[in-house]
Design an enzyme around this catalytic site. Structure first.
Site, PDB file in Angstrom:
ATOM      1  N   GLY A   1       1.210  -8.847  -0.019  1.00 39.20           N
ATOM      2  CA  GLY A   1      -0.001  -8.865   0.781  1.00 39.20           C
ATOM      3  C   GLY A   1      -1.222  -9.335   0.013  1.00 39.20           C
ATOM      4  CB  SER A   2      -4.688  -8.113   0.318  1.00 39.31           C
ATOM      5  OG  SER A   2      -5.973  -8.484  -0.115  1.00 39.31           O
ATOM      6  CB  CYS A   3      -5.619 -11.869  -3.631  1.00 39.05           C
ATOM      7  SG  CYS A   3      -4.534 -13.239  -3.166  1.00 39.05           S
ATOM      8  CB  THR A   4      -8.392  -7.284  -2.111  1.00 42.89           C
ATOM      9  OG1 THR A   4      -8.921  -8.491  -1.567  1.00 42.89           O
ATOM     10  CG2 THR A   4      -9.572  -6.393  -2.440  1.00 42.89           C
TER      11      THR A   4
END
Length: 588
Positions: free
Chosen positions: A64-67
């Site tokens: 999922g997210s790079c964050t």
């Protein structure tokens, strides 16, 4: 004596021990873990409801997210991080969060990669000790357990195997300022972790680290500004966590709105453009085929690689700005032709005339099957998906997969044939998807159990001009139900284009509200109506994240079905015709 002991690859060195928390499904820390408590909030994940603080967390990889790197940094600094991370496959996003904690805040935790076979042996264990590259696992916790010695962070790697240019050495020596020096140190730490031998020049960057996850994300950016940071290449900014011009009018708590807005300002102070969009491929500055770029934001990375044929890795938050400050990136992965080849072949059945809900559903399902492998998808040669379809597919794919791209035979530019996408090699795995498989994912995304509806949320990723036009056509001559809010998130540039085309006036007459600068993964109450117990969306990405992020159940369906529900005040629950034949149940 441990029940299982081995030497493995230390991604971030350290010593730790604790009760084992194990899952055989990858976990996105952004949207999957509460950054202030350490609770797993991904309602679709087997660890949902568990708290990772202080344990040894074993997951096959992130996804999922790079964050995720930013969320892990928050957890490290606020004392809610796991004691150690054990992964089956090299994990760059989470490792980067630890490296930032080391470099700027002298905090750390060990990250160790043990391979898939060894990882599966942890399934029956309850306690783990990590000491550098050594892992000891116990079915029953040892009675002599003592607190593990604290880690002394490694802050001065030698970079002995990397071929550096004179410019690289000058940046490392501080000749281009403190910010660039620290940024280059972090870039080289990641290059070593990835196994790169050299760096390349990049032509542009897109920064995901401007999303406010908590005080640590702002401390990081403001420290770079204090050190005089300036980007070396054209740089755009992802959607931030608030509508910067209107968050006060929207009723956002200043305790959140002020630092979230300040974070965007900090990145603009480094020379980044005021773009604030999670869909930078909609900007005029979008890269062309073959351009070497550094993009973060998972859906943007997947779209850039797969649809535009630009070249970028799935860059974690914080590494994106470090590369923008140096203009240099590790030559690895999707920057190389060999790193872009598919290793997984997925065959899709013919389902007849599909609507626009098909593509996010398919992306969501294939992402979960792919894991970290790049797939080539066969069976859509005659489908002719639009760019909006590919945007929706890629965003949902990036939600459940850790892979940086996909290929669709006859559709995406590097897959004229299946053989081309595979580089002439046989696929390591080949899977067939059935309509029944897609039906299962449909029910997973449709978490609402009643037709009640308080919100139709559109624009995750940000709405395009063509999507505004399509929505305006669907709403023409119709009346929205007074108790259903319809809210679109989009970039400022798209809002202005839609205004000039007359779409904004038509949609506002229907009752649509527009929110810019931010996106649904960052929005909550009161933009999301307090009274709304269920929401409806055409985004596979938001259908996945919303139950954990905002505590609402979700109706997922096509854009046309969203408009129908906005008018009637209730979701029909009907299956699309192309799935209906696989189920005896057509609705609630």
């Amino acid at each position: 004596m441990p029940d299982f002991s081995m030497q493995a690859r230390s991604l971030v060195s350290g010593r730790a021990q604790g009760d084992l928390l194990y899952a055989d499904v990858g976990l996105s820390f952004w949207g999957g873990v509460d950054p202030f408590s350490g609770e797993v909030i991904d309602r679709h994940h087997p660890l949902n409801g568990n708290v990772i603080s202080g344990c040894v967390l074993a997951i096959p990889s992130g996804r999922g997210s790079c964050t995720g790197s930013s969320v892990l940094l928050e957890l490290i600094l606020n004392g809610h991080a796991p004691a150690a991370l054990v992964v089956a496959h090299p994990e760059e996003i989470l490792s980067l969060g630890v490296l930032i904690a080391q470099a700027l805040f002298e905090r750390s935790l060990p990250v160790i990669c043990i391979g898939q076979a060894a990882f599966e042996r942890l399934h029956d264990c309850t306690f783990v000790r990590v000491d550098g590259s050594q892992i000891n696992a116990y079915v029953t916790a040892p009675i002599d357990d003592q607190p593990a010695p604290s880690l002394t962070p490694e802050t001065s790697p030698q970079h002995s195997d990397l071929m550096l240019t004179d410019f690289d050495h000058a940046v490392l020596a501080g000749e281009h300022g403190k910010a660039a020096q620290v940024a280059m140190q972090i870039v080289l730490r990641m290059a070593e972790l990835q196994g790169a031998r050299e760096l390349i020049d990049i032509s542009q960057a897109h920064i995901d680290g401007c999303i406010y996850t908590g005080p640590a994300s702002l401390r990081f950016a403001e420290q770079l500004v204090t050190w005089g940071a300036k980007v070396r290449v054209p740089t755009t900014l992802n959607a931030i966590s608030v509508d910067q011009r209107r968050w006060r009018a929207q009723g956002i708590d200043p305790a959140f709105g002020e630092p979230a807005s300040a974070l965007g300002d900090a990145y603009m102070a480094m020379g980044a453009q005021l773009s604030f969009t999670c869909a930078p491929y909609l900007l005029d500055s979008a890269p062309e085929a073959g351009d070497q770029v550094v993009w973060a934001e998972s859906n943007a990375v997947v779209f850039a690689n797969s649809v535009l044929a630009a070249r970028t890795q799935k860059y974690p938050d914080f590494l994106d700005i470090c590369i923008a400050l140096t203009g240099r990136a590790p030559l690895i992965g999707c920057h190389l032709t060999t790193g872009r080849l598919a290793t997984l072949q997925i065959n899709v059945p013919a389902l007849g005339d599909v609507d626009d809900a098909f593509y996010p559903l398919l992306g969501y399902h294939i992402g979960a099957l792919a894991g970290s492998q790049i797939p080539v998808i066969c069976g859509l040669q005659q489908a002719q998906p639009s760019r909006d379809d590919l945007k929706a597919f890629g965003a949902a794919f990036a939600t459940t997969s850790g892979a940086p791209m996909f290929h669709i035979v006859g559709v995406t530019p590097e897959a004229a044939t299946c053989e081309q996408a595979l580089g002439g090699m046989a696929a390591q795995r080949q899977l067939d998807i059935s309509a029944q498989d897609l039906l299962a994912s449909w029910h997973e995304l449709n978490s609402a159990s009643s037709p009640d509806l308080g919100l139709v949320s559109l624009g995750n990723p940000h709405f395009s001009l063509s999507e505004c036009a399509a929505l305006a056509r669907l709403c023409a001559g119709r009346d929205k139900h007074p108790e259903v809010a319809v809210v679109i998130t989009c970039g400022r540039h798209v809002l202005e284009q839609a205004r000039q085309a007359g779409h904004v006036a038509a949609l506002e007459a229907f009752g649509v509200q527009f929110v810019t600068d931010t996106c649904w993964c960052m929005l909550g109450e009161p933009v999301l109506p307090v009274s709304a117990k269920n929401l409806m969306t055409n985004s596979g990405k938001y259908a996945h994240y919303a139950p954990g992020l905002v505590g609402r159940r979700v109706h997922f369906a096509s854009l046309a079905a969203c408009v129908d529900a906005a008018c009637s005040g209730q979701a029909s629950g009907d299956l699309p015709s192309w799935l209906r034949q696989t189920s005896r149940h057509g609705g609630y």
